[in-house]
Design an enzyme around this catalytic site. Structure first.
Site, PDB file in Angstrom:
ATOM      1  N   ASP A 151      21.667  86.851  23.856  1.00 56.39           N
ATOM      2  CA  ASP A 151      20.446  86.569  24.611  1.00 56.39           C
ATOM      3  C   ASP A 151      19.241  87.366  24.130  1.00 56.39           C
ATOM      4  OD1 ASP A 151      21.505  84.663  26.299  1.00 56.39           O
ATOM      5  OD2 ASP A 151      22.103  86.113  27.820  1.00 56.39           O
ATOM      6  N   ARG A 152      19.436  88.657  23.846  1.00 57.37           N
ATOM      7  CA  ARG A 152      18.294  89.546  23.598  1.00 57.37           C
ATOM      8  C   ARG A 152      18.396  90.157  22.204  1.00 57.37           C
ATOM      9  NH1 ARG A 152      20.304  90.322  28.448  1.00 57.37           N
ATOM     10  NH2 ARG A 152      21.370  92.282  27.964  1.00 57.37           N
ATOM     11  N   GLU A 278      15.106  84.190  37.492  1.00 54.70           N
ATOM     12  CA  GLU A 278      14.764  82.944  36.793  1.00 54.70           C
ATOM     13  C   GLU A 278      14.203  81.893  37.746  1.00 54.70           C
ATOM     14  OE1 GLU A 278      18.062  83.410  33.240  1.00 54.70           O
ATOM     15  OE2 GLU A 278      18.566  82.188  34.987  1.00 54.70           O
ATOM     16  N   ARG A 293      17.500  81.643  41.242  1.00 55.14           N
ATOM     17  CA  ARG A 293      18.935  81.806  40.977  1.00 55.14           C
ATOM     18  C   ARG A 293      19.438  83.077  41.656  1.00 55.14           C
ATOM     19  NH1 ARG A 293      21.292  82.565  34.785  1.00 55.14           N
ATOM     20  NH2 ARG A 293      23.330  83.513  35.285  1.00 55.14           N
ATOM     21  N   GLY A 298      25.310  84.177  46.018  1.00 54.32           N
ATOM     22  CA  GLY A 298      24.960  82.934  46.690  1.00 54.32           C
ATOM     23  C   GLY A 298      25.204  81.710  45.827  1.00 54.32           C
ATOM     24  N   ASP A 324      23.678  75.616  43.110  1.00 53.84           N
ATOM     25  CA  ASP A 324      23.955  76.517  41.987  1.00 53.84           C
ATOM     26  C   ASP A 324      25.231  76.085  41.259  1.00 53.84           C
ATOM     27  OD1 ASP A 324      23.550  78.611  40.254  1.00 53.84           O
ATOM     28  OD2 ASP A 324      23.644  80.187  41.772  1.00 53.84           O
ATOM     29  N   ASN A 344      27.692  84.897  39.830  1.00 52.76           N
ATOM     30  CA  ASN A 344      27.151  84.228  38.645  1.00 52.76           C
ATOM     31  C   ASN A 344      26.224  83.084  39.077  1.00 52.76           C
ATOM     32  OD1 ASN A 344      28.644  85.922  36.826  1.00 52.76           O
ATOM     33  ND2 ASN A 344      30.462  84.707  37.351  1.00 52.76           N
ATOM     34  N   ARG A 368      29.011  73.949  32.962  1.00 53.90           N
ATOM     35  CA  ARG A 368      27.663  73.401  32.807  1.00 53.90           C
ATOM     36  C   ARG A 368      27.727  72.030  32.140  1.00 53.90           C
ATOM     37  NH1 ARG A 368      24.285  78.943  31.143  1.00 53.90           N
ATOM     38  NH2 ARG A 368      24.780  80.054  33.091  1.00 53.90           N
ATOM     39  N   TYR A 402      20.448  75.163  31.672  1.00 53.72           N
ATOM     40  CA  TYR A 402      19.349  75.537  32.556  1.00 53.72           C
ATOM     41  C   TYR A 402      18.529  74.294  32.926  1.00 53.72           C
ATOM     42  CZ  TYR A 402      19.742  80.650  31.902  1.00 53.72           C
ATOM     43  OH  TYR A 402      20.155  81.952  31.911  1.00 53.72           O
TER      44      TYR A 402
END
Length: 469
Positions: A151-152, A278, A293, A298, A324, A344, A368, A402
């Site tokens: 990611d980073r 996000e 999110r 939750g 979610d 998550n 996903r 996403y």
């Protein structure tokens, strides 16, 4: 021929040549004078006309030469004057969602030069809509795409291209060095926010029309991050939400008010039992609504609504149609966190219409895959799981990822209301597929008050690529 005759003959020839040369020079002078008169006369005419400006650009990339031909129609009288996007309209009434764009980036990238990206989103000015995305500093089907599941990294950058086009080096504009970002237009210029740096010392760099205007340092030293979708501009002020702190427990959440790239006000949310990451935000009658999110506990989505003074309200979407992923089966909802399968999550969105809500969600409860839009006429305030409309846009057998909201202002559409839209990221590659890379393409839809259709608009790329074998 005696010498005198030779002299006379040579002299005659020279005279004829001289006369011809003189005539040509006189003709040239007359031609230049006439041409100049025509050009001067044209400049004295002020009639409205359409011009077509064609620009040719030669560029070389990886030992291949490309010619980009840009044909820009310039229409006299077309308004390009900056305006302030008011943001005070209500959302347009809608019955469903019409396909707006599909970039097919992964399919095209198997043979063409397309960026490895993630976290694409769309934002519109009063003149155009653009796709923003976070590159990995690499192209698909190239050795530098290896390991881009991360990611980073210092190689990531926020860039943008015209909506619906595959993101490539030839149509994309650099915006900011970033591994987390957002962007929006106030009617006069683009605001971009790009976060980069080490996890414990990250800095958000604010730019207005491409010029650095301010920075925001991580205040909790635990991965400062922002929306990964458009910020919201209302009456010349733009608003965004940032998170700093754990992704699996209570963190710190701040709303920022920004004018021409400068922070004019900020507040920290008092939300000890909520988790905001996000956020997908949109304007509605002069206020800002964000649906976010909860990565802590939750399986329904938290929301925060605030006015231009940053006075806010918080809650969770009450519907038993949970938004979610992962999540339990639809059932009894809650206006607070639904703790079952609450850990998550994934970036998503919803649109509130009074007591009702359009919920965008991944079709699968656990992975996903797939995407659907559900209209729950009482879902903002009631906890049952009944709904009225469901529209499929990605089949359960196809990858998604996403998703987020964006709007088209009346200044762009000519409508008297705010058109709601959304985009869906179609993630391909690692960790679910046997490739060395992770990337995505995107699709988008806009709300309409007319007929729509159920279908699947998947990514469609055949994997693995040559580089993966």
């Amino acid at each position: 021929m005696n010498p005198n005759q030779k002299i006379i003959t040579i002299g005659s020839i020279c005279m004829v040549v001289g006369i011809i040369s003189l005539i040509l020079q006189i003709g040239n002078i007359i031609s230049i004078w006439i041409s100049h008169s025509i050009q001067t006369g044209s400049q004295n005419h002020t009639g409205i006309c359409n011009q077509s400006i064609i620009t040719y650009k030669n560029s070389t990339w990886v030992n291949q030469t490309y010619v980009n031909i840009s044909n820009t129609n310039v229409v006299a009288g077309k308004g390009t004057t900056p305006v302030i996007l008011a943001g005070n309209s209500s959302l347009c009434p809608i019955r469903g969602w019409a396909i707006y764009s599909k970039d097919n980036g992964i399919r095209i990238g198997s043979k063409g030069d397309v960026f490895v990206i993630r976290e694409p989103f769309i934002s519109c000015s009063h003149l155009e809509c653009r796709t923003f995305f976070l590159t990995q500093g690499a192209l698909l089907n190239d050795k530098h795409s290896n390991g881009t599941v991360k990611d980073r990294s210092p190689y990531r950058a926020l860039m943008s291209c015209p909506v619906g086009e595959a993101p490539s080096p030839y149509n994309s504009r650099f915006e900011s060095v970033a591994w987390s970002a957002c962007a929006c237009h106030d009617g006069m210029g683009w605001l971009t926010i790009g976060i980069s740096g080490p996890d414990d010392e990250a800095v958000a760099v604010l730019k207005y029309n491409g010029i650095i205007t301010e920075t925001i340092k991580s205040w909790r030293k635990k991965i400062l991050r922002t929306q990964e979708s458009e910020c919201v501009c209302v009456n010349g002020s733009c608003f965004t939400i940032m998170t700093d702190g754990p992704s699996d427990g209570p963190a710190s959440y701040k709303i920022f008010k920004i004018e021409k790239g400068k922070v004019t006000k900020s507040i920290e949310l008092d939300a000890p039992n909520s988790h905001y990451e996000e956020c997908s935000c949109y304007p509605d009658t002069g206020k800002v609504m964000c649906v976010c999110r909860d990565n802590w506990h939750g399986s329904n989505r938290p929301w925060v609504s605030f006015d231009q003074n940053l006075d806010y309200q918080i809650g969770y979407i009450c519907s038993g149609v949970f938004g979610d992923n992962p999540r339990p089966k639809d059932g009894k909802g809650s206006c607070g966190p639904v703790y079952v399968d609450g850990a998550n999550g994934v970036k998503g969105f919803s649109y509130r219409y009074g007591n009702g809500v359009w919920i965008g969600r991944i079709k699968s409860n656990s992975s996903r895959q797939g995407f659907e839009m559900i209209w729950d006429p009482n879902g903002w305030t009631e906890t049952d799981s009944s709904f009225f409309v469901k529209q499929d846009v990605v089949a359960m057998t196809d990858w998604s990822g996403y998703s987020g909201s964006f709007v088209q202002h009346p200044e762009l559409t000519g409508l008297d209301c705010m058109r709601p839209c959304f985009w869906v990221e179609l993630i391909r590659g690692r960790p679910k597929e046997k490739t060395i890379w992770t990337s995505g393409s995107s699709i988008s839809f806009c709300g309409v008050n007319s007929d729509t259709v159920d279908w699947s608009w998947p990514d469609g790329a055949e994997l693995p690529f040559t580089i993966d074998k």
